[in-house]
Design a protein around this motif. Structure first.
Motif, PDB file in Angstrom:
ATOM      1  N   TYR A  33       0.840  -1.196   0.000  1.00 14.05           N
ATOM      2  CA  TYR A  33       0.000   0.000   0.000  1.00 14.05           C
ATOM      3  C   TYR A  33       0.881   1.253   0.000  1.00 14.05           C
ATOM      4  O   TYR A  33       1.941   1.277   0.624  1.00 14.05           O
ATOM      5  N   PHE A  45      -5.057   7.344   1.645  1.00 14.28           N
ATOM      6  CA  PHE A  45      -4.711   6.201   0.813  1.00 14.28           C
ATOM      7  C   PHE A  45      -4.470   6.647  -0.626  1.00 14.28           C
ATOM      8  O   PHE A  45      -5.189   7.499  -1.150  1.00 14.28           O
TER       9      PHE A  45
ATOM     10  N   LYS B  99      -7.533  -1.557   2.394  1.00 13.14           N
ATOM     11  CA  LYS B  99      -7.010  -0.192   2.419  1.00 13.14           C
ATOM     12  C   LYS B  99      -7.619   0.551   3.590  1.00 13.14           C
ATOM     13  O   LYS B  99      -8.795   0.382   3.914  1.00 13.14           O
TER      14      LYS B  99
END
Lengths: 115, 112
Positions: A33, A45, B99
């Motif tokens: 990520y 994000f 996420k």
């Protein structure tokens, strides 16, 4: 074993130049990520990779941002034609799989300053 | 966009006191996690609480989750100067591959 590593730790660049940020995940982790932390936006994000699947790019702020993950391991985040608002700490994390049940391990980050 | 909001934004206490931080979020979640960040760099995972759990303990940490109110709290008992850091809650969204969506964080200062 070794944790997530990122390079460089600091990067100063002129507006309009391209930059590449590197992330080495923990060996064996299939998910990777990228996040960005800036004063105005907090932690956000950007993109994640899971194995050989197409990445989730839903967090990339513009088409100047792109990322690759070669061989399922190292990832590079590229910012083209940098702008001052790109100044931030870019954090990389990896986990065993891209699933909420697996803890994400974060690297120390790359502090990007665009002058 | 930010999912979570945390309060207080900053908290200053004396060593030995307890510190409580709160987090609220907007949408349904799988899990809620708390992270600590020192000096604005890497984050360290503290604790994960699943959506079907109400309370979880880890050492001096106690986390509660109220899914009906979409809120969580982190309690640090018997605080130490080394607990000085920023604390973030993070939620993951259903079927979104893990996420994380972070809150704005609470800056905790523990004075010796």
């Amino acid at each position: 074993g070794a944790g997530v590593s990122q390079s460089p730790s600091n990067k100063v660049t002129e507006k309009g130049k391209d930059v590449e940020l590197r992330c080495d995940p923990i060996s064996g982790h299939t998910a990777l990520y990228w996040y960005r932390q800036s004063l105005g936006q907090g932690l956000e994000f950007l993109i994640y990779f899971q194995g050989n699947s197409a990445p989730d790019k839903s967090g990339l702020p513009s088409d100047r941002f792109s990322a690759e993950r070669t061989g399922g391991s190292v990832s590079t985040l590229t910012i083209q034609r940098t702008q001052q608002e790109d100044s931030a700490v870019y954090l990389c994390a990896s986990s065993l799989e891209a699933s909420p049940q697996y803890e994400q391990y974060f690297g120390p980050g790359t502090r990007l300053t665009v002058t | 966009s930010q999912q979570g909001e945390e309060d207080p934004q900053a908290l200053s206490i004396q060593e030995g006191e307890n510190a409580t931080m709160n987090c609220s979020y907007k949408t349904s979640i799988n899990n809620l996690q708390w992270y600590r960040q020192n000096s604005g760099r890497g984050l360290v995972h503290l604790i994960l609480i699943r959506s079907n759990e109400r309370e979880k303990h880890s050492g001096r940490l106690r986390v509660t989750l109220d899914t009906s109110k979409k809120s969580s709290s982190l309690l640090i008992t018997a605080s130490r100067a080394a607990d000085t850091a920023s604390y973030f809650c993070a939620t993951d969204l259903y079927n979104q591959g893990g996420k994380l969506i972070f809150g704005q964080g609470t800056e905790l200062s523990v004075k010796p």
